[in-house]
Write a protein that holds these residues in place. Sequence first.
Motif, PDB file in Angstrom:
ATOM      1  N   LYS A  50       0.822  -1.202   0.000  1.00 56.49           N
ATOM      2  CA  LYS A  50       0.000   0.000   0.000  1.00 56.49           C
ATOM      3  C   LYS A  50       0.863   1.262   0.000  1.00 56.49           C
ATOM      4  CE  LYS A  50      -4.008  -2.051   2.294  1.00 56.49           C
ATOM      5  NZ  LYS A  50      -3.501  -3.440   2.280  1.00 56.49           N
ATOM      6  N   THR A  51       0.350   2.303  -0.646  1.00 56.53           N
ATOM      7  CA  THR A  51       1.010   3.607  -0.675  1.00 56.53           C
ATOM      8  C   THR A  51       0.058   4.641  -0.092  1.00 56.53           C
ATOM      9  OG1 THR A  51       2.309   3.065  -2.641  1.00 56.53           O
ATOM     10  CG2 THR A  51       2.005   5.403  -2.130  1.00 56.53           C
ATOM     11  N   VAL A  52       0.495   5.310   0.968  1.00 44.10           N
ATOM     12  CA  VAL A  52      -0.298   6.363   1.597  1.00 44.10           C
ATOM     13  C   VAL A  52       0.086   7.704   0.990  1.00 44.10           C
ATOM     14  CG1 VAL A  52      -0.803   7.582   3.747  1.00 44.10           C
ATOM     15  CG2 VAL A  52      -0.516   5.091   3.760  1.00 44.10           C
ATOM     16  N   LEU A  53      -0.920   8.450   0.562  1.00 43.15           N
ATOM     17  CA  LEU A  53      -0.712   9.790   0.033  1.00 43.15           C
ATOM     18  C   LEU A  53      -1.243  10.795   1.045  1.00 43.15           C
ATOM     19  CD1 LEU A  53      -1.983   9.057  -3.581  1.00 43.15           C
ATOM     20  CD2 LEU A  53       0.398   9.283  -2.869  1.00 43.15           C
ATOM     21  N   LEU A  54      -0.336  11.568   1.644  1.00 43.02           N
ATOM     22  CA  LEU A  54      -0.731  12.585   2.619  1.00 43.02           C
ATOM     23  C   LEU A  54      -1.333  13.763   1.862  1.00 43.02           C
ATOM     24  CD1 LEU A  54       2.397  12.344   4.931  1.00 43.02           C
ATOM     25  CD2 LEU A  54       0.096  11.467   5.412  1.00 43.02           C
ATOM     26  N   ALA A  55      -2.641  13.976   2.052  1.00 45.13           N
ATOM     27  CA  ALA A  55      -3.362  14.924   1.202  1.00 45.13           C
ATOM     28  C   ALA A  55      -4.353  15.770   1.989  1.00 45.13           C
ATOM     29  CB  ALA A  55      -4.102  14.154   0.101  1.00 45.13           C
ATOM     30  N   GLY A  56      -4.048  16.034   3.268  1.00 49.80           N
ATOM     31  CA  GLY A  56      -5.044  16.701   4.104  1.00 49.80           C
ATOM     32  C   GLY A  56      -4.721  18.105   4.553  1.00 49.80           C
ATOM     33  N   GLY A  57      -3.539  18.628   4.181  1.00 45.61           N
ATOM     34  CA  GLY A  57      -3.134  19.937   4.674  1.00 45.61           C
ATOM     35  C   GLY A  57      -3.896  21.089   4.034  1.00 45.61           C
ATOM     36  N   PHE A  58      -3.732  22.286   4.643  1.00 42.37           N
ATOM     37  CA  PHE A  58      -4.435  23.473   4.160  1.00 42.37           C
ATOM     38  C   PHE A  58      -3.767  24.105   2.940  1.00 42.37           C
ATOM     39  CE2 PHE A  58      -5.882  23.128   8.542  1.00 42.37           C
ATOM     40  CZ  PHE A  58      -7.237  23.371   8.413  1.00 42.37           C
TER      41      PHE A  58
END
Length: 272
Positions: A2-10
Amino acid sequence: MKTVLLAGGFGSRLSEETVSTPKPMVEVNGKPIILHVMDIYSHWGHQDFIVACGYKAMMMKKFFHDLPFMANDFTIKVGDGAIALRPSRTVDWNVSVVDTGLTTMTGGRLRRLREWIGGETFMVTYSDGVGNIDMEALLAFHRSHGGLATVTAVQPPARFGNLELAGDRVAEFTEKVRKHETWINGGFFVFEPEVLDYLSGDEDVLEQEPLAALARNGELFAYRHTGFWHPMDTVRDRDHLSALCATGEIPWLDLRPAMAPVGAAPVGLTNG
């Protein structure tokens, strides 16, 4: 894997765009930057993604819900709404979109994904930086050192002109700064599941105490990437990446096998 994409910042440094659009959805050459990042992994056969969203999560969820229709052709029966997809792409991504909280920090987002990730080695990266990373070499390097974590170390792109000084006299003026031996965190991590034990709450910033603790314990190693890498932090970055695409050769998809990585050692944790 699995690859996690950090995509939650402002995405505050790109506020001209992110006031109405989550940063991973900002377009480079007519396509959201997050899809460019996913294309890199997909090239190497990694097609199982977890998108850790937060800011404007509903917009991110709607985008991925609609992506099969945007990425492929389809036939629709107007009478009853039945749709038959006619695939026009060769990829078959599996994408989980998870709302990890509006104000959760990067480490906290990972912690919230523990059940989604499971008990196997996994990869993590940011959704706003691209590079022609050789994933096979990166994974081989990670497996070779036996530590819990690997960070891809990159050299920061030149942004300003360079002054070479001799006392108070300018000895040389050049348009682009010379690359010195400076390495920063370029994302494209490989983690063992035990890395999640270094995370305690939503307030954890991955790039601060968790990675620092891994480094202190001798568990963090650096894969040095000397090829193309560039973040998208500003409108200028977005325009630069779009201009590179306009040449017809997308440098982050120039994915020929890399040279063998140089060394294995902890690096400074400056976030790219």
